[in-house]
Design an enzyme around this catalytic site. Structure first.
Site, PDB file in Angstrom:
ATOM      1  N   HIS A 140     -28.994 -13.453  -9.786  1.00  0.00           N
ATOM      2  CA  HIS A 140     -29.493 -13.659  -8.539  1.00  0.00           C
ATOM      3  C   HIS A 140     -29.394 -14.928  -7.853  1.00  0.00           C
ATOM      4  O   HIS A 140     -29.372 -15.960  -8.562  1.00  0.00           O
ATOM      5  CB  HIS A 140     -31.120 -13.294  -8.749  1.00  0.00           C
ATOM      6  CG  HIS A 140     -32.178 -13.778  -7.397  1.00  0.00           C
ATOM      7  ND1 HIS A 140     -31.916 -12.898  -6.309  1.00  0.00           N
ATOM      8  CD2 HIS A 140     -32.651 -14.895  -7.058  1.00  0.00           C
ATOM      9  CE1 HIS A 140     -32.621 -13.373  -5.491  1.00  0.00           C
ATOM     10  NE2 HIS A 140     -33.207 -14.464  -5.921  1.00  0.00           N
ATOM     11  N   GLY A 154      19.482   4.158  -1.875  1.00  0.00           N
ATOM     12  CA  GLY A 154      19.593   5.117  -2.990  1.00  0.00           C
ATOM     13  C   GLY A 154      19.614   6.532  -2.459  1.00  0.00           C
ATOM     14  O   GLY A 154      18.607   6.859  -1.814  1.00  0.00           O
ATOM     15  N   GLY A 200      -8.741   5.930  12.232  1.00  0.00           N
ATOM     16  CA  GLY A 200      -8.881   5.829  10.591  1.00  0.00           C
ATOM     17  C   GLY A 200      -8.710   4.826  10.275  1.00  0.00           C
ATOM     18  O   GLY A 200      -9.080   3.631  10.693  1.00  0.00           O
ATOM     19  N   ALA A 227      -1.962   5.123  15.986  1.00  0.00           N
ATOM     20  CA  ALA A 227      -2.281   4.831  14.472  1.00  0.00           C
ATOM     21  C   ALA A 227      -2.892   6.204  14.029  1.00  0.00           C
ATOM     22  O   ALA A 227      -4.152   6.338  13.494  1.00  0.00           O
ATOM     23  CB  ALA A 227      -3.214   3.879  14.150  1.00  0.00           C
TER      24      ALA A 227
HETATM   25  C1  LIG Z   1      -1.121  -1.402   8.691  1.00  0.00           C
HETATM   26  C2  LIG Z   1      -1.397  -0.938   7.189  1.00  0.00           C
HETATM   27  C3  LIG Z   1      -2.327  -1.691   6.302  1.00  0.00           C
HETATM   28  C4  LIG Z   1      -2.508  -0.902   4.944  1.00  0.00           C
HETATM   29  N1  LIG Z   1      -3.643  -1.525   4.116  1.00  0.00           N
HETATM   30  C5  LIG Z   1      -3.654  -1.073   3.142  1.00  0.00           C
HETATM   31  C6  LIG Z   1      -4.699  -1.560   2.387  1.00  0.00           C
HETATM   32  O1  LIG Z   1      -5.397  -2.655   2.549  1.00  0.00           O
HETATM   33  N2  LIG Z   1      -4.793  -1.163   1.075  1.00  0.00           N
HETATM   34  C7  LIG Z   1      -4.270  -0.183   0.599  1.00  0.00           C
HETATM   35  O2  LIG Z   1      -4.450   0.386  -0.683  1.00  0.00           O
HETATM   36  N3  LIG Z   1      -3.182   0.615   1.110  1.00  0.00           N
HETATM   37  C8  LIG Z   1      -2.944   0.086   2.348  1.00  0.00           C
HETATM   38  N4  LIG Z   1      -2.001   0.575   3.320  1.00  0.00           N
HETATM   39  C9  LIG Z   1      -1.190   1.703   2.754  1.00  0.00           C
HETATM   40  C10 LIG Z   1      -0.018   1.035   1.801  1.00  0.00           C
HETATM   41  O3  LIG Z   1       0.790   0.090   2.521  1.00  0.00           O
HETATM   42  C11 LIG Z   1       0.845   2.125   0.973  1.00  0.00           C
HETATM   43  O4  LIG Z   1      -0.055   3.071   0.631  1.00  0.00           O
HETATM   44  C12 LIG Z   1       1.769   1.659  -0.027  1.00  0.00           C
HETATM   45  O5  LIG Z   1       2.483   0.520   0.563  1.00  0.00           O
HETATM   46  C13 LIG Z   1       2.423   2.687  -0.545  1.00  0.00           C
HETATM   47  O6  LIG Z   1       3.317   2.250  -1.530  1.00  0.00           O
HETATM   48  P1  LIG Z   1       4.759   2.922  -1.818  1.00  0.00           P
HETATM   49  O7  LIG Z   1       5.393   1.926  -2.794  1.00  0.00           O
HETATM   50  O8  LIG Z   1       4.463   4.203  -2.107  1.00  0.00           O
HETATM   51  O9  LIG Z   1       5.741   2.858  -0.516  1.00  0.00           O
HETATM   52  P2  LIG Z   1       6.236   1.656   0.389  1.00  0.00           P
HETATM   53  O10 LIG Z   1       5.357   0.683   0.377  1.00  0.00           O
HETATM   54  O11 LIG Z   1       6.307   2.209   1.915  1.00  0.00           O
HETATM   55  O12 LIG Z   1       7.533   1.398  -0.146  1.00  0.00           O
HETATM   56  C14 LIG Z   1       8.430   2.157  -0.081  1.00  0.00           C
HETATM   57  C15 LIG Z   1       9.917   1.340  -0.339  1.00  0.00           C
HETATM   58  O13 LIG Z   1      11.090   2.065  -0.488  1.00  0.00           O
HETATM   59  C16 LIG Z   1      12.154   1.528   0.367  1.00  0.00           C
HETATM   60  N5  LIG Z   1      12.984   2.884   0.425  1.00  0.00           N
HETATM   61  C17 LIG Z   1      12.623   3.958   1.111  1.00  0.00           C
HETATM   62  N6  LIG Z   1      13.886   4.880   1.301  1.00  0.00           N
HETATM   63  C18 LIG Z   1      14.594   4.247   0.192  1.00  0.00           C
HETATM   64  C19 LIG Z   1      15.968   4.215  -0.099  1.00  0.00           C
HETATM   65  N7  LIG Z   1      16.566   5.700  -0.035  1.00  0.00           N
HETATM   66  N8  LIG Z   1      16.723   3.678  -0.919  1.00  0.00           N
HETATM   67  C20 LIG Z   1      16.110   2.291  -1.128  1.00  0.00           C
HETATM   68  N9  LIG Z   1      14.948   2.151  -0.638  1.00  0.00           N
HETATM   69  C21 LIG Z   1      14.408   2.899  -0.012  1.00  0.00           C
HETATM   70  C22 LIG Z   1      11.656   1.039   1.574  1.00  0.00           C
HETATM   71  O14 LIG Z   1      12.237   0.114   2.130  1.00  0.00           O
HETATM   72  C23 LIG Z   1      10.206   0.580   1.060  1.00  0.00           C
HETATM   73  O15 LIG Z   1      10.637  -0.738   0.741  1.00  0.00           O
HETATM   74  C24 LIG Z   1      -1.811  -0.093   4.592  1.00  0.00           C
HETATM   75  C25 LIG Z   1      -0.693   0.445   5.253  1.00  0.00           C
HETATM   76  C26 LIG Z   1      -0.498   0.101   6.622  1.00  0.00           C
HETATM   77  C27 LIG Z   1       0.525   0.766   7.586  1.00  0.00           C
END
Ligand SMILES: Cc1cc2nc3c(=O)[nH]c(=O)nc-3n(C[C@H](O)[C@H](O)[C@H](O)COP(=O)(O)OP(=O)(O)OC[C@H]3O[C@@H](n4cnc5c(N)ncnc54)[C@H](O)[C@@H]3O)c2cc1C
Length: 479
Positions: free
Chosen positions: A452, A122, A190, A277
């Site tokens: 408890h 998008g 982190g 990381a």
């Molecule tokens: C290893 C790891 C462990 C983690 N563990 C935790 C945890 O335990 N608890 C926690 O709260 N958070 C955790 N996080 C963080 C968490 O994954 C993110 O905060 C969360 O996924 C953010 O959600 P979001 O929807 O903003 O983005 P994302 O999950 O990054 O999703 C964004 C989506 O948008 C899509 N996209 C991007 N651009 C476009 C476009 N132009 N058109 C169409 N689609 C598009 C991508 O493909 C993706 O699917 C972790 C992250 C990592 C890397």
């Protein structure tokens, strides 16, 4: 018209898919655009969190914890065995199955709620139009009364350690090692570095974590951070603070890393795998047409106000792509808030009470203010702590490391922060979140009955300790 929607969400991560479901529940005609697909071209929903983040890392953390318990602790319960082994591909397959179950679950939820999934990339055009480019190259323009950007984040790469296939990897690569590396380097102490370092450390890797900052867990309460550092050290995690990585050299199947230590001296270490990381950055590549009107801030995040509204009326942004902690639950709640605002409700979000969790063992979790923050505010405060070593439930579970810490305002008694390192820290902190949402005082929790024996009693005792009334530890003398 088919390509006209009340709400078009770009991105199906925890921020985007939750926003789309909530918008559909509120009766809005909703589409969600997602470009992530597998090798067979099948859409993968759930974003970073479900595919390469929260869920797969927790699956490996749980498997590796069971392994280390079986190896090191079963004999304490009188359980004898002739040795345990880990089948890494089987462990990874279990993780992949969980991921598939959950991502296809989101597809099912879209269907159940009437969200239209548009597969492709998008791009926000001017006038609240969204351009959809499908995998086959075909382009379509979708009209939206409201647009919600939820494109998430990507791992940060650093020049001294460019990624290489399978040797120097980011968090995604670290979830895919096919065998346990003998020597594992992690850059960044982190949440992600500590969790992934723990997984492979438990399975037998010698782990060195190189962290540029001098302070361990700088955002956490420093008493809890120090306690955590001590516990990790005992577990064999070699965490080096003030260690600035300056270069790397791939030598066959090994990588030599050069860093400057806390004294400014150059050091070299050789690893079989290296995980970078160091953090994540907002992802906005090819997202905004030059005349979209949506602006970024100086750090590359989409600029939004407290309600996640961008500079263009009717265009919102939520999740990792905007300011605030990069956490799934933060993004999801923003998604819900925005869907409700679009539906005409007066929704808002409490950014002061977003809990943080590190899913190591013991877990580390907190909510609200740290002691350092309260001290800096100048307000008078009081603190109560309780060690898990004094918890009957923790002793029964052979899980006694860590403590609970509660900070309260000295004048009003209102709880300002709950900080835990120990078993089920996330769940105990969640009890603190609920209490704090209702503006609880420590007296409110002190008067509450806790079952408890439970780990939750450690929170009760810490709350009692704030005013010197803890029953199961000697209280500090009060004037
Ligand atoms: C290893 C790891 C462990 C983690 N563990 C935790 C945890 O335990 N608890 C926690 O709260 N958070 C955790 N996080 C963080 C968490 O994954 C993110 O905060 C969360 O996924 C953010 O959600 P979001 O929807 O903003 O983005 P994302 O999950 O990054 O999703 C964004 C989506 O948008 C899509 N996209 C991007 N651009 C476009 C476009 N132009 N058109 C169409 N689609 C598009 C991508 O493909 C993706 O699917 C972790 C992250 C990592 C890397």
């Amino acid at each position: 018209m088919a390509n006209q929607f009340d709400v078009v969400v770009i991105g199906a991560g925890p921020a985007g898919y939750v926003c789309a479901i909530r918008a559909a529940q509120l009766g809005l005609k909703t589409a969600c655009i997602e470009k992530w697909s597998d090798d067979k071209g099948k859409a993968k929903l759930g974003g970073t969190c479900l595919n390469v983040g929260c869920i797969p890392s927790k699956a490996l953390l749980d498997s590796s914890h069971k392994y280390i318990e079986a190896k090191e602790d079963f004999d304490k319960h009188g359980i004898k065995h002739s040795g345990v082994d880990i089948d890494v591909p089987a462990m990874l397959a279990r993780k992949d199955n969980i991921v598939n179950q959950l991502t296809t679950g989101v597809t099912g939820l879209f269907k159940a709620n009437g969200v239209t999934l548009l597969e492709g990339a998008g791009k926000v055009l001017s006038g609240k139009q969204v351009e959809l480019t499908r995998a086959d190259g075909s382009v379509e323009v979708v009209d939206a009364a409201n647009v919600v950007i939820a494109t998430g984040s990507r791992p940060i790469e650093i020049p001294p350690t460019p990624l290489t296939e399978g040797l120097i990897v980011d968090s995604t690569g670290a979830l895919e090692f096919q065998e346990v590396p003998k020597r594992l380097g992690v850059i960044g102490a982190g949440v992600i570095g500590l969790e992934l370092g723990s997984v492979w450390g438990r399975l037998g890797a010698e782990v060195v974590v190189l962290e540029a900052q001098d302070k361990f867990l700088a955002l956490a309460d420093q008493q809890i951070a120090k306690e955590t550092q001590k516990i990790f050290k005992k577990q064999g995690l070699d965490i080096r603070l003030g260690a600035r990585v300056t270069g790397s050299e791939v030598k066959g199947s090994e990588v030599e890393v050069t860093y400057q230590d806390a004294n400014g001296d150059e050091q070299k270490l050789t690893f079989d795998k290296l995980i970078v990381a160091v953090g994540r950055r907002p992802y906005t590549e090819n997202l905004l047409a030059t005349d979209s009107g949506v602006n970024l801030d100086e750090r590359g995040f989409i600029f939004v106000d407290d309600n996640c509204a961008t500079d263009v009326p009717g265009v919102y942004a939520v999740g990792d792509v905007v300011r605030g902690p990069m956490l799934a639950h933060k993004g999801s709640e923003e998604g819900i808030m925005v869907a409700e605002i679009i539906a005409g409700q007066k929704a808002q979000m409490n950014y002061d009470l977003i809990p943080s969790v590190i899913y190591t063992h013991p877990e580390v979790a907190w909510v609200g203010k740290t002691e350092e923050e309260v001290k800096a505010s100048g307000d008078e405060y009081k603190v109560g702590t309780f060690p898990f070593a004094a918890s009957g439930r923790a002793l029964a579970a052979n899980d006694t490391h860590g403590m609970v810490k509660v900070i309260a305002d000295k004048v009003t008694d209102r709880i300002l922060g709950v900080h835990v390192v120990g078993p089920s820290a996330a769940e105990l902190v969640q009890q603190g979140v609920i209490a704090m949402e209702f503006a609880a005082s420590t007296e409110d929790l002190a008067l509450t009955i806790f079952s408890h024996p439970t780990l939750s009693e450690a929170l009760h005792e810490a709350v009692l300790a704030v005013d010197g009334h803890a029953i199961h530890i000697a209280n500090r003398k009060r004037r």
